[in-house]
Design an enzyme around this catalytic site. Structure first.
Site, PDB file in Angstrom:
ATOM      1  N   GLN A 347       0.874  -1.168   0.000  1.00 41.00           N
ATOM      2  CA  GLN A 347       0.000   0.000   0.000  1.00 41.00           C
ATOM      3  C   GLN A 347       0.908   1.214   0.000  1.00 41.00           C
ATOM      4  OE1 GLN A 347      -3.838  -0.752   1.532  1.00 41.00           O
ATOM      5  NE2 GLN A 347      -3.943   0.306  -0.413  1.00 41.00           N
ATOM      6  N   SER A 513       2.165   0.236   6.654  1.00 44.13           N
ATOM      7  CA  SER A 513       0.866  -0.413   6.506  1.00 44.13           C
ATOM      8  C   SER A 513       1.070  -1.907   6.645  1.00 44.13           C
ATOM      9  CB  SER A 513       0.262  -0.095   5.127  1.00 44.13           C
ATOM     10  OG  SER A 513      -0.846  -0.924   4.872  1.00 44.13           O
ATOM     11  N   SER A 514       0.085  -2.584   7.211  1.00 43.08           N
ATOM     12  CA  SER A 514       0.132  -4.050   7.248  1.00 43.08           C
ATOM     13  C   SER A 514      -0.644  -4.658   6.088  1.00 43.08           C
ATOM     14  CB  SER A 514      -0.446  -4.564   8.585  1.00 43.08           C
ATOM     15  OG  SER A 514       0.384  -4.187   9.654  1.00 43.08           O
ATOM     16  N   HIS A 515      -0.928  -3.837   5.086  1.00 39.92           N
ATOM     17  CA  HIS A 515      -1.736  -4.280   3.944  1.00 39.92           C
ATOM     18  C   HIS A 515      -0.855  -4.915   2.873  1.00 39.92           C
ATOM     19  CE1 HIS A 515      -4.492  -0.742   5.294  1.00 39.92           C
ATOM     20  NE2 HIS A 515      -4.473  -1.731   6.161  1.00 39.92           N
ATOM     21  N   VAL A 516      -0.265  -6.041   3.232  1.00 40.28           N
ATOM     22  CA  VAL A 516       0.586  -6.782   2.299  1.00 40.28           C
ATOM     23  C   VAL A 516      -0.286  -7.806   1.578  1.00 40.28           C
ATOM     24  CG1 VAL A 516       2.712  -6.388   3.559  1.00 40.28           C
ATOM     25  CG2 VAL A 516       1.302  -8.330   4.179  1.00 40.28           C
TER      26      VAL A 516
END
Length: 588
Positions: A347, A513-516
């Site tokens: 992200q 972000s942890s949106h991997v």
């Protein structure tokens, strides 16, 4: 020596959002389900009670809810020519650990992806022409559609009690909602959260500029709510300890507050915690999964045979387990062949910080997913002709709560310590806010996941290697969108503002972000995807891999709502098609 357990109908790897939803759905079908979770058991009353949960040092600084890097970490590099090095601490992202997974410490922002996102490559090519596509991008369609996804989004929102206001109800635009969302079949389960001062000020400025602000959809419930499983949640109290924390109030939806209280009552469900799955086992043909092996906290190794294997862990572990198990062909960026590890994305986070002399935002009042946003510069909601990039971002003000250790906003140039720093901290703590832009990350040929040849975990298995850098497409997009954010910020008349678009190379210096996402993506062809539209592995029909690992690229939205929808989608396909006729569900 590996000890063999009695066979079960279903084994589920990971008991976060996706795994818990699928375990519930298949247990409801009457199947015997075994769930295996790497971390410890988590329970709100014990682990997140009001006496201990507001501990910033414990949860934010020391990251108690995150995976321990000693358990497992990743190596990282920016391009294939570099030697990857291990991450010794979590900086860029925060993988969860234990029952509930990263859903325990998420913010709660719950967007649906827009209809165009599920056919992104086709949409952009038809609208702008093939020549307009930046050469570095390898975008893909998802192999599914909005019409197929919408009922499953609705199922997840009803489970979570998601608060918000519909912007498009049955094809009719609604005042106060997001006008860019796809047509919904129903309203949000609960009304929007009440808005603090910062989001309200932003929304007024945006509206005066002709934009259409809306309450950010939030799985922090705004009122008492009982979900379809009979689990009751309480209204958010804006305590300011949300992102990186568990919720003591039963207000933030997670697997432990919405699914597991009902699932654990099922006699046909069993959970094993503190157990690390080592491998998905296959038969002699390699075309059928036969179960998994795992190691428990005592160091004993077990084989759990199963007719149906569901892998529903965090993105990194989904992909790593497939690589370690020899499922699919590892992706090779030189030949662009293979699918396991392909299309890893992230992200692109940007923001503008505003310093005022005449405002009091009471920043200690906050929640992970309270706020107002606009979508005029997200995804393909604006004309990209001649801009040299595709994608965009969700622009919003979401005050999470300014906890005292981590939140010390001061203008650039302020000393790092001493009396001047103390004066600036006192002056700006109450009167500073920021406008964020959670933006898209589009896939390239050289952003991928693989096994590291040099570093191993404590069990002797290769670590997952992340090869990633921000695409030039995304960096140009970040600058453009941040400039648009700055226009709104300027209209709010701050004394000073600081623009921070994403620039330079990806690194692990600070949280982003942890949106991997990606690495085991869904699609319509086994040549470019690992799972079909039902999250079923190509050529191995009794193995399903569910989670953000299925995203072929990432739009300008948080992923959790879509992860939940995909879990319901996979469970629906298994219940209505696979169990009646086991096999590959290509056209179902």
């Amino acid at each position: 020596m590996t000890k063999k357990l009695p066979k079960t109908d279903v084994v589920v790897v990971g008991l976060g959002w996706a795994g818990s939803i699928i375990a519930w759905e298949l247990a409801q079908e009457g199947l015997n389900v075994v769930g295996i979770e790497r971390g410890p058991w988590r329970d709100t009353a014990r682990d997140f009670n009001v006496a201990t949960v507001t501990d910033e040092l414990r949860y934010n600084q020391r990251q108690e809810l995150m995976l321990r890097t000693r358990q497992n970490t990743c190596t990282m590099r920016n391009n294939p020519s570099e030697t990857a090095l291990p991450m010794r601490t979590w900086g860029s992202f925060h993988p969860g650990n234990g029952i509930g997974g990263a859903g325990n410490h998420w913010a709660g922002i719950t967007f649906r992806f827009q209809p165009e996102e599920f056919k992104l490559k086709t949409h952009l090519t038809e609208k702008y022409g093939k020549a307009a596509m930046p050469e570095e991008l390898v975008l893909q369609d998802w192999g599914t559609s909005w019409e197929e996804m919408e009922p499953h989004y609705m199922a997840f929102e009803r489970l979570a009690g998601t608060s918000g206001k519909a912007g498009n109800l049955h094809g009719t635009l609604q005042e106060g909602g997001n006008p860019f969302e796809g047509a919904r079949s129903g309203e949000y389960p609960t009304a929007p959260l009440r808005q603090p001062y910062g989001p309200t000020l932003f929304a007024e400025a945006a509206k005066n500029m002709g934009y259409k602000p809306f309450a950010v959809p939030s799985s922090l419930v705004s009122e008492a709510y009982t979900n379809p499983l009979g689990v009751t949640m309480g209204p958010c109290t804006f305590c300011g300890y949300c992102t990186n924390y568990g919720c003591a109030n039963y207000s933030k939806a997670s697997a432990i507050t919405t699914v597991l209280p009902a699932l654990m009552r099922k006699e046909n469900f069993t959970a094993h915690t503190s157990c690390e799955v080592l491998e998905v086992l296959k038969d002699s043909t390699g075309k059928r999964a036969t179960g998994v092996t795992y190691i428990d906290s005592s160091g004993d190794t077990w084989e759990q045979p199963a007719d149906l294997v569901i892998v529903a862990a965090f993105t990194f572990e989904n992909v790593r387990l497939m690589l370690l198990s020899g499922v699919g062909i590892p992706y090779d960026p030189l030949t662009n062949q293979g699918t396991t590890g392909r299309n890893y994305a992230y992200q692109t986070a940007n923001n503008v910080q505003l310093f005022f002399d005449d405002k009091n935002f009471n920043p200690f009042i906050g929640a992970g997913a309270v706020g107002m946003g606009i979508d005029e510069f997200n995804n393909d909601n604006f004309d990209h002709s001649g801009l040299g990039f595709f994608g965009g971002g969700s622009i919003r003000v979401t005050p999470i709560g300014a906890a005292p250790i981590n939140s010390r906003p001061v203008p650039p140039g302020t000393p790092k310590w001493g009396s001047e720093w103390k004066h600036a901290t006192k002056k700006h703590y109450l009167s500073t806010m920021s406008i964020g832009c959670e933006a898209s990350s589009y896939t390239t040929r050289t952003n991928y996941l693989s096994l590291d040849p040099n570093y191993k975990d404590p069990l002797g298995r290769p670590l997952l290697r992340i090869t990633f850098d921000f695409a030039q497409n995304d960096l140009r997009m970040a600058q453009y969108c941040t400039d648009k954010v700055a226009e709104i910020a300027k209209a709010m008349n701050p004394a000073q503002m600081v623009k921070s678009p994403r620039t330079g190379h990806w690194n692990n210096n600070s949280y982003q972000s942890s949106h991997v996402v990606g690495g085991f993506v869904m699609g319509a062809s086994p040549a470019t995807s690992s799972v079909n539209k039902h999250l079923q592995v190509w050529d191995m029909p009794n193995l399903f891999v569910v989670g953000a690992s299925a995203f072929p690229q990432n739009p300008g939205y948080n992923p959790t709502g879509t992860v939940g929808a995909l879990a319901y989608k996979a469970a629906y396909a298994i219940r209505t098609h696979y169990l009646k006729r086991p096999g590959e569900m290509i056209t179902a």
